[in-house]
Motif scaffolding. Structure first.
Motif, mmCIF file in Angstrom:
data_model
loop_
_atom_site.group_PDB
_atom_site.id
_atom_site.type_symbol
_atom_site.label_atom_id
_atom_site.label_comp_id
_atom_site.label_asym_id
_atom_site.label_seq_id
_atom_site.Cartn_x
_atom_site.Cartn_y
_atom_site.Cartn_z
ATOM 1 N N LEU A 1 0.820 -1.211 0.000
ATOM 2 C CA LEU A 1 0.000 0.000 0.000
ATOM 3 C C LEU A 1 0.854 1.261 0.000
ATOM 4 N N PHE A 2 1.902 1.300 0.820
ATOM 5 C CA PHE A 2 2.728 2.494 0.934
ATOM 6 C C PHE A 2 3.820 2.568 -0.131
ATOM 7 N N ILE A 3 4.506 1.459 -0.340
ATOM 8 C CA ILE A 3 5.600 1.445 -1.309
ATOM 9 C C ILE A 3 5.459 0.227 -2.215
ATOM 10 N N PRO A 4 5.773 0.362 -3.505
ATOM 11 C CA PRO A 4 5.675 -0.782 -4.423
ATOM 12 C C PRO A 4 6.678 -1.877 -4.047
ATOM 13 N N LEU A 5 6.207 -3.091 -3.956
ATOM 14 C CA LEU A 5 7.057 -4.227 -3.628
ATOM 15 C C LEU A 5 7.320 -5.052 -4.879
ATOM 16 N N SER A 6 8.327 -5.902 -4.803
ATOM 17 C CA SER A 6 8.640 -6.777 -5.924
ATOM 18 C C SER A 6 9.282 -8.054 -5.390
ATOM 19 N N GLY A 7 9.415 -9.038 -6.260
ATOM 20 C CA GLY A 7 10.088 -10.273 -5.896
ATOM 21 C C GLY A 7 9.394 -11.030 -4.779
ATOM 22 N N ALA A 8 10.193 -11.557 -3.870
ATOM 23 C CA ALA A 8 9.672 -12.375 -2.778
ATOM 24 C C ALA A 8 8.759 -11.577 -1.854
ATOM 25 N N LEU A 9 9.085 -10.303 -1.638
ATOM 26 C CA LEU A 9 8.241 -9.472 -0.778
ATOM 27 C C LEU A 9 6.850 -9.306 -1.368
ATOM 28 N N LEU A 10 6.768 -9.145 -2.685
ATOM 29 C CA LEU A 10 5.469 -9.011 -3.337
ATOM 30 C C LEU A 10 4.677 -10.308 -3.226
ATOM 31 N N THR A 11 5.349 -11.425 -3.396
ATOM 32 C CA THR A 11 4.678 -12.717 -3.249
ATOM 33 C C THR A 11 4.121 -12.876 -1.843
ATOM 34 N N TYR B 1 -2.510 -4.369 -12.998
ATOM 35 C CA TYR B 1 -1.093 -4.291 -13.322
ATOM 36 C C TYR B 1 -0.319 -3.689 -12.154
ATOM 37 N N LEU B 2 0.833 -4.275 -11.845
ATOM 38 C CA LEU B 2 1.683 -3.826 -10.755
ATOM 39 C C LEU B 2 2.886 -3.075 -11.312
ATOM 40 N N THR B 3 3.583 -2.393 -10.435
ATOM 41 C CA THR B 3 4.716 -1.577 -10.887
ATOM 42 C C THR B 3 5.878 -2.409 -11.420
ATOM 43 N N ASP B 4 5.901 -3.712 -11.112
ATOM 44 C CA ASP B 4 6.969 -4.562 -11.647
ATOM 45 C C ASP B 4 6.602 -5.160 -13.010
ATOM 46 N N GLY B 5 5.450 -4.764 -13.544
ATOM 47 C CA GLY B 5 5.025 -5.231 -14.854
ATOM 48 C C GLY B 5 4.120 -6.437 -14.836
#
Length: 248
Positions: A178-188, A210-214
């Motif tokens: 919600l606050f910062i875009p996450l990616s990788g394992a954190l997003l999962t 769509y997410l910021t990581d594409g």
């Protein structure tokens, strides 16, 4: 009885002007810092821009803070004997929880409207449907956290329950993308946390998943997240409210 309960609750809530001011103004302030004044606020995201994306996120945070806080007030009500009075009435536990959620959502509309008004005045851009549907989803989804606040309030028997319930929202907001875009394992990992589905649904009219990581979330992912967590919170709240009545 239901109407009397609702009127008493609204009167009690509106007396706490300082709490309402903080709940409404803080997310709007966050939007001004992280959305309205950043250099890339006009960059495109989905059918709108970055400012719109941040505006929705901060409005959602304000709404869930409001509903969680109001739900958590049940801990104070227990100290004041309100639970004992309810135990003498025919009001079902499910109706008590439903009215708590409805009242909380009414208050949650305040930070949403304020943040959206600032967004409209400072360059947030999206289609008409983005504005309408994201605002509605922010409001309706916040009911989940009214139930969460009620759950925490019925488990803990002190005024600290309200602060604890609201405080955990900050942690969940970071973990829930919600606050910062996450990616990788954190997003999962984020997809299994309570705020992820709510935030993703609120932004869905703008981003279409769509997410910021594409990557892209199909609609069922946030919907399932919300349903699962609402069920967990709801079952827990009903259980502890009922157990509290039996003890009184």
């Amino acid at each position: 009885m239901n109407a009397t309960f609702t009127l008493l609750e609204m009167r009690r809530i509106t007396r706490d002007w300082s709490g309402m001011f903080f709940t409404a103004v803080l997310p709007a302030f966050f939007y001004l810092i992280f959305g309205a004044t950043v250099d890339n606020k006009d960059a495109s995201i989905g059918s709108g821009n970055v400012a719109m994306y941040v505006m929705i996120s901060m409005a959602a945070y304000g709404a869930l803070t409001a509903t969680t806080s109001i739900g958590g007030q049940s801990a104070i009500e227990r100290q004041q004997g309100w639970g004992r009075q309810l135990g003498l009435t025919p009001l079902p536990d499910s109706s008590y929880i439903a009215m708590k959620a409805a009242i909380a959502m009414t208050v949650a509309a305040v930070p949403i409207l304020l943040t959206y008004a600032l967004g409209a005045a400072t360059g947030a851009r999206g289609t008409a449907s983005d504005w309408v549907f994201s605002g509605v989803l922010c409001l309706l989804g916040s009911a989940v956290f009214a139930v969460y606040g009620l759950l925490v309030g019925t488990v803990f028997r002190s005024e600290a329950a309200v602060g604890a319930a609201s405080g955990t929202m900050v942690i969940f907001a970071f973990l829930g993308n919600l606050f910062i875009p996450l990616s990788g394992a954190l997003l999962t990992f984020a997809k299994f946390t309570p705020l992820y589905g709510y935030a993703a649904l609120a932004r869905y009219p703008l981003t279409e998943g769509y997410l910021t990581d594409g990557s892209q979330d199909p609609l069922w992912v946030p919907v399932l997240n919300v349903v699962v967590w609402l069920t967990i919170f709801g079952v827990g709240a009903v259980y502890f409210v009922r157990r509290g009545r039996e003890r009184q």
